[in-house]
Motif scaffolding. Structure first.
Motif, PDB file in Angstrom:
ATOM      1  N   GLY A  75      13.286   0.387   8.952  1.00 31.28           N
ATOM      2  CA  GLY A  75      12.199  -0.099   9.698  1.00 31.28           C
ATOM      3  C   GLY A  75      11.430  -0.982   8.906  1.00 31.28           C
ATOM      4  N   LEU A  76      10.694  -2.103   9.535  1.00 32.06           N
ATOM      5  CA  LEU A  76       9.630  -2.687   8.930  1.00 32.06           C
ATOM      6  C   LEU A  76       8.549  -2.183   8.683  1.00 32.06           C
ATOM      7  N   VAL A  77       7.890  -2.177   7.386  1.00 28.82           N
ATOM      8  CA  VAL A  77       6.679  -1.361   7.034  1.00 28.82           C
ATOM      9  C   VAL A  77       5.625  -2.141   6.279  1.00 28.82           C
ATOM     10  N   TYR A  78       4.338  -2.048   7.050  1.00 28.36           N
ATOM     11  CA  TYR A  78       3.409  -2.661   6.405  1.00 28.36           C
ATOM     12  C   TYR A  78       2.576  -1.315   5.937  1.00 28.36           C
ATOM     13  N   PRO A  79       2.671  -0.985   4.568  1.00 25.61           N
ATOM     14  CA  PRO A  79       2.231   0.181   4.044  1.00 25.61           C
ATOM     15  C   PRO A  79       0.781   0.452   4.081  1.00 25.61           C
ATOM     16  N   GLY A  80       0.220   1.586   4.361  1.00 21.94           N
ATOM     17  CA  GLY A  80      -1.261   1.811   4.262  1.00 21.94           C
ATOM     18  C   GLY A  80      -1.886   2.211   2.944  1.00 21.94           C
ATOM     19  N   ALA A  81      -2.985   2.579   2.941  1.00 20.43           N
ATOM     20  CA  ALA A  81      -3.595   3.091   1.836  1.00 20.43           C
ATOM     21  C   ALA A  81      -2.977   4.640   1.190  1.00 20.43           C
ATOM     22  N   ASP A  82      -2.264   5.275   2.102  1.00 19.88           N
ATOM     23  CA  ASP A  82      -1.632   6.476   1.772  1.00 19.88           C
ATOM     24  C   ASP A  82      -0.246   6.433   1.324  1.00 19.88           C
TER      25      ASP A  82
END
Length: 62
Positions: free
Chosen positions: A47-54
């Protein structure tokens, strides 16, 4: 956050009893190693991911 193809993306769980989600970055679409990333997760999904702060990147073998 910066990454290269072959690095691992680790997303920590917000639940105490759940393991972090891990996957291999197979494509970097952002400028200068930035997000979004295409990730193949350990369960085989991609999948396409825009990672968050976690999330954090673990360097791979380049």
């Amino acid at each position: 956050m910066k990454a290269e193809v072959g690095d691992r993306l680790v997303v920590e769980s917000n639940r105490v009893d759940a393991a972090p989600r891990q996957g291999e970055i197979v494509e970097v679409r952002g400028a200068d190693g930035g997000p979004p990333y295409v990730v193949t997760w350990s369960d085989g999904h991609e999948g396409l991911v825009y990672p968050g702060a976690d999330a954090h990147v673990v360097p791979g073998q380049h």
